[in-house]
Design a protein around this motif. Sequence first.
Motif, PDB file in Angstrom:
ATOM      1  N   ILE A 229      37.249  40.172  31.433  1.00 23.40           N
ATOM      2  CA  ILE A 229      38.582  40.291  31.626  1.00 23.40           C
ATOM      3  C   ILE A 229      38.966  40.245  30.405  1.00 23.40           C
ATOM      4  N   ASN A 230      39.670  41.387  29.335  1.00 25.49           N
ATOM      5  CA  ASN A 230      39.312  41.474  28.194  1.00 25.49           C
ATOM      6  C   ASN A 230      41.180  41.171  27.274  1.00 25.49           C
ATOM      7  N   GLU A 231      41.859  40.790  27.270  1.00 23.08           N
ATOM      8  CA  GLU A 231      43.733  40.587  26.866  1.00 23.08           C
ATOM      9  C   GLU A 231      44.174  41.436  27.610  1.00 23.08           C
ATOM     10  N   PRO A 232      44.221  40.403  29.428  1.00 20.26           N
ATOM     11  CA  PRO A 232      44.954  41.267  29.723  1.00 20.26           C
ATOM     12  C   PRO A 232      46.382  40.319  29.993  1.00 20.26           C
ATOM     13  N   GLN A 233      47.502  41.360  29.421  1.00 21.51           N
ATOM     14  CA  GLN A 233      49.216  41.498  28.946  1.00 21.51           C
ATOM     15  C   GLN A 233      50.001  40.804  30.090  1.00 21.51           C
ATOM     16  N   SER A 234      49.676  41.483  31.209  1.00 19.15           N
ATOM     17  CA  SER A 234      50.783  40.987  33.018  1.00 19.15           C
ATOM     18  C   SER A 234      49.448  39.901  34.137  1.00 19.15           C
ATOM     19  N   ASP A 235      50.372  39.700  34.758  1.00 17.61           N
ATOM     20  CA  ASP A 235      48.983  38.564  35.593  1.00 17.61           C
ATOM     21  C   ASP A 235      48.646  38.656  36.196  1.00 17.61           C
ATOM     22  N   LEU A 236      47.155  38.027  36.712  1.00 16.56           N
ATOM     23  CA  LEU A 236      46.164  39.250  38.064  1.00 16.56           C
ATOM     24  C   LEU A 236      47.101  38.603  39.607  1.00 16.56           C
ATOM     25  N   SER A 237      46.541  39.129  40.440  1.00 20.99           N
ATOM     26  CA  SER A 237      47.153  39.286  41.414  1.00 20.99           C
ATOM     27  C   SER A 237      46.782  37.678  42.327  1.00 20.99           C
ATOM     28  N   GLU A 238      47.089  37.211  43.400  1.00 23.38           N
ATOM     29  CA  GLU A 238      46.262  35.823  44.106  1.00 23.38           C
ATOM     30  C   GLU A 238      45.626  36.222  44.938  1.00 23.38           C
ATOM     31  N   GLN A 239      45.234  38.102  44.728  1.00 24.12           N
ATOM     32  CA  GLN A 239      44.341  38.741  46.235  1.00 24.12           C
ATOM     33  C   GLN A 239      43.268  39.166  45.555  1.00 24.12           C
ATOM     34  N   GLU A 240      43.718  39.405  43.842  1.00 27.73           N
ATOM     35  CA  GLU A 240      42.233  39.493  42.792  1.00 27.73           C
ATOM     36  C   GLU A 240      41.572  38.032  42.652  1.00 27.73           C
ATOM     37  N   VAL A 241      42.680  37.178  41.579  1.00 30.94           N
ATOM     38  CA  VAL A 241      41.847  35.988  41.763  1.00 30.94           C
ATOM     39  C   VAL A 241      40.801  34.946  42.932  1.00 30.94           C
ATOM     40  N   SER A 242      41.293  35.182  44.267  1.00 31.91           N
ATOM     41  CA  SER A 242      40.631  35.017  45.372  1.00 31.91           C
ATOM     42  C   SER A 242      39.232  35.905  45.381  1.00 31.91           C
ATOM     43  N   LEU A 243      39.304  37.145  45.187  1.00 32.97           N
ATOM     44  CA  LEU A 243      38.195  38.159  44.744  1.00 32.97           C
ATOM     45  C   LEU A 243      37.564  37.657  44.174  1.00 32.97           C
ATOM     46  N   LEU A 244      37.922  37.573  42.914  1.00 24.31           N
ATOM     47  CA  LEU A 244      37.236  36.552  41.432  1.00 24.31           C
ATOM     48  C   LEU A 244      36.065  35.339  41.864  1.00 24.31           C
ATOM     49  N   LYS A 245      37.032  34.702  42.759  1.00 25.56           N
ATOM     50  CA  LYS A 245      36.481  33.408  43.273  1.00 25.56           C
ATOM     51  C   LYS A 245      35.743  33.324  44.036  1.00 25.56           C
ATOM     52  N   GLN A 246      35.576  34.269  45.276  1.00 24.46           N
ATOM     53  CA  GLN A 246      34.172  34.434  46.086  1.00 24.46           C
ATOM     54  C   GLN A 246      33.186  35.660  45.647  1.00 24.46           C
ATOM     55  N   TYR A 247      33.403  36.219  44.272  1.00 30.00           N
ATOM     56  CA  TYR A 247      32.395  36.177  42.955  1.00 30.00           C
ATOM     57  C   TYR A 247      31.954  35.736  42.541  1.00 30.00           C
ATOM     58  N   GLY A 248      32.710  34.663  41.898  1.00 34.45           N
ATOM     59  CA  GLY A 248      32.283  33.184  41.512  1.00 34.45           C
ATOM     60  C   GLY A 248      31.095  32.126  42.201  1.00 34.45           C
ATOM     61  N   GLU A 249      31.365  32.055  43.528  1.00 31.77           N
ATOM     62  CA  GLU A 249      31.112  31.169  44.090  1.00 31.77           C
ATOM     63  C   GLU A 249      29.367  32.271  45.151  1.00 31.77           C
ATOM     64  N   LYS A 250      29.595  33.215  44.639  1.00 30.00           N
ATOM     65  CA  LYS A 250      27.795  33.866  44.789  1.00 30.00           C
ATOM     66  C   LYS A 250      26.905  34.521  43.715  1.00 30.00           C
TER      67      LYS A 250
END
Length: 475
Positions: A229-250
Amino acid sequence: MKLKDKFNKWFGTKDFKLGGYSAAAAVIVAAIGVAVVMMTDALPSSYTSFDMSGKNLYSISNETKNIVKGLDKEVNIYLIARESDKDTITDRMLQKYASLSGNIKYSVQDPAKNPNFTKQYTDEKVSQNSVIVVCGDKSRYISSSDIYNTQYNSDYSQTTEFDGENCVTSAITYVTSDDTPKLYTLSGHGEAALDSSFKSLTEDKNIESADLTLIDKDAVPEDADFVLINEPQSDLSEQEVSLLKQYGEKGGNIIVVSGYIQKTLPNLNTLLNAYGCELEADMIIEGDRTKCIQGYNYYLVPSISSHDITSPLIDENYFVLAPLSVNIKHTDGSDASVTDILKTSDKAYVKADAANAQSLEKADGDKSGQYTVGVVSTKGSSDKESKLLLVSASQFLTGQSNMIVSGGNGDLFLNALSWMSGREEGIAIHAKSLSSEKLTIPDTASGTLGFVVIFLIPAAVIALGAYVLVKRKRR
């Protein structure tokens, strides 16, 4: 006088006996010398060849040694050159590789004697002193222009670097690897694309890269080894955060680079909270002139703390550049282990609403202290361990920032990928400059040195000779 008596008279003298002993001793010494030379020639070049170049041109790094010594497959390395015209630096380096592992076989292939040899490995026009690395059915061709990099400077001068070790080690990794790690760069929030120079760095380390949009996905791709995630200028959505958390849990790995953008990103911070950290909003100004670029006190040169990804930089005295940084705060409620790796001096301060401030000089209301601009974090079990690198700086992954610190930012990035994937071969290996270095002697030392060389040493030699001559005459 009989002939026998004459022989006894001639050969029985004291002078002859002494001469005979001397001759015998000379023959023995010569025989020992020949034996030593023969035994030395039989030893591997790693024991008989020493790097006296001053730039370690004939040496290879510990990172390469670890990779080569760990090989369990046979690798053939060919230098394509006429025996009389082979490049000395490349040849000696490849001999070093072969001396470190019985699984590496090195030979020189003369294109004049075997013109069709290279066609089985590459369709390219093969240049003199190029290299081919082969393991089983996989091979990689390295041209001589890749081994010797020539860059043209703005003052019309040119700089040539020897990048042979990086090329050969990367090729060995490629031909012996069964899989290729993949880096996905998140998009959809104004992120900066991965800079071309950094994309080249990842390609050199046999890492594939691709863009990733999560807005229309139900999961991060299965083949993702890293998500950037390289220099985002706006925030991620809650759904995207959820998917990235699931990715980290794996067991997925995440790299976040995000500096001063005049606003907070609460959803991104929700993701970071899972790793025990979060980003603050105000820009950091460095009050110590030795810890920033001269004249730009918001271009930080932070202190580097020891960690697997930073130790190579510390050992080789490299720096990193962190422009437009914000503070990273540790948070509670996570089982992650967080380690600070980049910190400002204790003279730094934060400037609220820096974009609209009349001056970046420290004001009464500005909070000062030591701030963190880089952390690594680990969470999860050993079989599903997820790792995070967070650098709170804008323009961190740009060629310009990397060039200012002679590749330090790129080294940190590559070392992080290596640490996350457990691949030793991801550690950065630097090219070696071929530019000549002058020996500079201060004026005060030059006068002393001249006196010693021109007067003192000759006077000492003359005095010693006179002493020996007088002593001999007195005998």
